[in-house]
Design a protein around this motif. Structure first.
Motif, PDB file in Angstrom:
ATOM      1  N   ASP A  88      -1.851   6.271  -9.512  1.00 16.20           N
ATOM      2  CA  ASP A  88      -1.216   5.766 -10.730  1.00 16.20           C
ATOM      3  C   ASP A  88      -0.321   4.565 -10.412  1.00 16.20           C
ATOM      4  O   ASP A  88      -0.310   3.574 -11.146  1.00 16.20           O
ATOM      5  N   TRP A  89       0.454   4.693  -9.309  1.00 12.98           N
ATOM      6  CA  TRP A  89       1.331   3.578  -8.931  1.00 12.98           C
ATOM      7  C   TRP A  89       0.508   2.328  -8.635  1.00 12.98           C
ATOM      8  O   TRP A  89       0.846   1.233  -9.091  1.00 12.98           O
ATOM      9  N   THR A 135       0.861  -1.183   0.000  1.00 16.95           N
ATOM     10  CA  THR A 135       0.000   0.000   0.000  1.00 16.95           C
ATOM     11  C   THR A 135       0.893   1.227   0.000  1.00 16.95           C
ATOM     12  O   THR A 135       1.833   1.309   0.793  1.00 16.95           O
ATOM     13  N   VAL A 136       0.629   2.174  -0.888  1.00 18.79           N
ATOM     14  CA  VAL A 136       1.513   3.328  -1.034  1.00 18.79           C
ATOM     15  C   VAL A 136       0.808   4.621  -0.656  1.00 18.79           C
ATOM     16  O   VAL A 136      -0.415   4.750  -0.766  1.00 18.79           O
ATOM     17  N   TYR A 137       1.618   5.558  -0.203  1.00 18.28           N
ATOM     18  CA  TYR A 137       1.165   6.917   0.068  1.00 18.28           C
ATOM     19  C   TYR A 137       2.127   7.874  -0.609  1.00 18.28           C
ATOM     20  O   TYR A 137       3.344   7.677  -0.591  1.00 18.28           O
ATOM     21  N   GLY A 161      -1.337  -2.673  -6.738  1.00 21.40           N
ATOM     22  CA  GLY A 161      -1.277  -2.510  -5.292  1.00 21.40           C
ATOM     23  C   GLY A 161      -2.424  -1.654  -4.796  1.00 21.40           C
ATOM     24  O   GLY A 161      -3.436  -1.462  -5.487  1.00 21.40           O
ATOM     25  N   GLN A 162      -2.252  -1.119  -3.588  1.00 17.82           N
ATOM     26  CA  GLN A 162      -3.275  -0.280  -2.986  1.00 17.82           C
ATOM     27  C   GLN A 162      -2.702   1.112  -2.727  1.00 17.82           C
ATOM     28  O   GLN A 162      -1.492   1.264  -2.513  1.00 17.82           O
ATOM     29  N   SER A 163      -3.564   2.114  -2.727  1.00 21.94           N
ATOM     30  CA  SER A 163      -3.147   3.469  -2.401  1.00 21.94           C
ATOM     31  C   SER A 163      -3.883   3.928  -1.148  1.00 21.94           C
ATOM     32  O   SER A 163      -4.956   3.414  -0.814  1.00 21.94           O
ATOM     33  N   ALA A 164      -3.285   4.897  -0.458  1.00 21.01           N
ATOM     34  CA  ALA A 164      -3.882   5.436   0.756  1.00 21.01           C
ATOM     35  C   ALA A 164      -3.774   6.948   0.741  1.00 21.01           C
ATOM     36  O   ALA A 164      -2.815   7.512   0.203  1.00 21.01           O
TER      37      ALA A 164
END
Length: 290
Positions: free
Chosen positions: A39-40, A28-30, A46-49
């Protein structure tokens, strides 16, 4: 499979997080600019936060690669900071190049919350991040390092613990000091060659295999001779790092005269409008005197 959060998706962090996902981790990315996180996440499945806290919830490891001391504090602390979302026993791994002072400050806060902390600045530049062959200099307890090392292997070629918290950042400062001196020496050598009518490429062919050889010589001489400085680590960031080096030297009583001098040379490059040029632009400074 480990659950991992990655905070900061710049030219280093984005590829590093990508290697974690490719290696089978649940990531999970921030990112401060949320669109980049979206976009990532789409690209890497994956997941975004929206906040560091949200990204860190449930993660066994929280990696960060942001800009400076203040940026690191902002993603760690406060109601929306990663520390507020991390579970007891989770480990925070900081890949940002920051001061050992802020590292120890944040590690102490993390320890009070039952969170492990490894300072793990990297060397190898954007290419090293993209190819997953970074050198990772680590500080922290043996237990925290041993737990985090398998995750770091996704993007690290050399991963070494050098001591307790803060040791990784001190090692990175030594790395930056060595680079600064090497680039200035290479710039002066190539500048003298050009002013004397020597073929710079021929010169490097002769001397690169001997005692004068270095990574900088092999990888930067062509672009330096071409007066092209849009490659790698920016002068603005190098000056940030050298300021940390000089402060660290003052703290322990280490004499760093060459570092102080090259820092001023980089200041000259900034005055030339070259803050975003790469560090090999010390050659540009010398040419400006012609």
């Amino acid at each position: 499979m480990a659950r991992v959060a990655f905070l900061g998706l710049g030219v280093m962090g984005g590829p590093m997080a990508g290697h974690l996902a490719k290696n089978g981790q649940s990531v999970t990315v921030y990112n401060r600019t949320y669109a980049k996180a979206l976009d990532w996440a789409e690209t890497h499945k994956g997941q975004s936060a929206a906040t560091p806290r949200e990204a860190a919830q449930g993660a066994q490891f929280v990696m960060a690669c942001v800009g400076n001391d203040d940026d690191l504090r902002s993603v760690c602390l406060g109601d929306d900071g990663a520390f507020s979302g991390m579970q007891t026993g989770a480990i925070f791994v900081d890949h940002t190049t920051v001061s050992a002072k802020v590292t120890r400050e944040l590690a102490e806060i993390a320890a009070q919350k039952g969170i492990g902390y490894v300072d793990a600045p990297v060397s190898g530049g954007q290419a090293g991040a993209e190819n997953g062959v970074l050198s990772v200099m680590c500080g922290g307890s043996e237990a925290d390092f041993t737990a985090a090392e398998p995750a770091m292997q996704a993007y690290g070629k050399i991963i070494k613990r050098l001591g307790n918290v803060g040791a990784g950042q001190t090692a990175k400062m030594c790395n930056q000091i060595a680079i600064a001196g090497l680039v200035q020496g290479l710039s002066e050598a190539l500048h003298l060659a050009e002013k004397s009518g020597l073929d710079g490429e021929a010169l490097v062919d002769v001397i690169s295999g001997g005692a004068a050889g270095s990574w900088q010589m092999v990888n930067r001489h062509k672009t330096m001779l071409a007066d092209d400085y849009d490659h790698g680590f920016a002068v603005d960031w190098m000056r940030k790092d050298l300021a940390i080096c000089l402060e660290a030297g003052d703290d322990v009583g280490a004499s760093l005269p060459v570092t102080a001098l090259v820092d001023q040379f980089y200041k000259d490059v900034q005055k030339m409008g070259g803050g975003r040029w790469d560090t090999s632009s010390l050659m540009k400074r010398l040419k400006s005197f012609d």
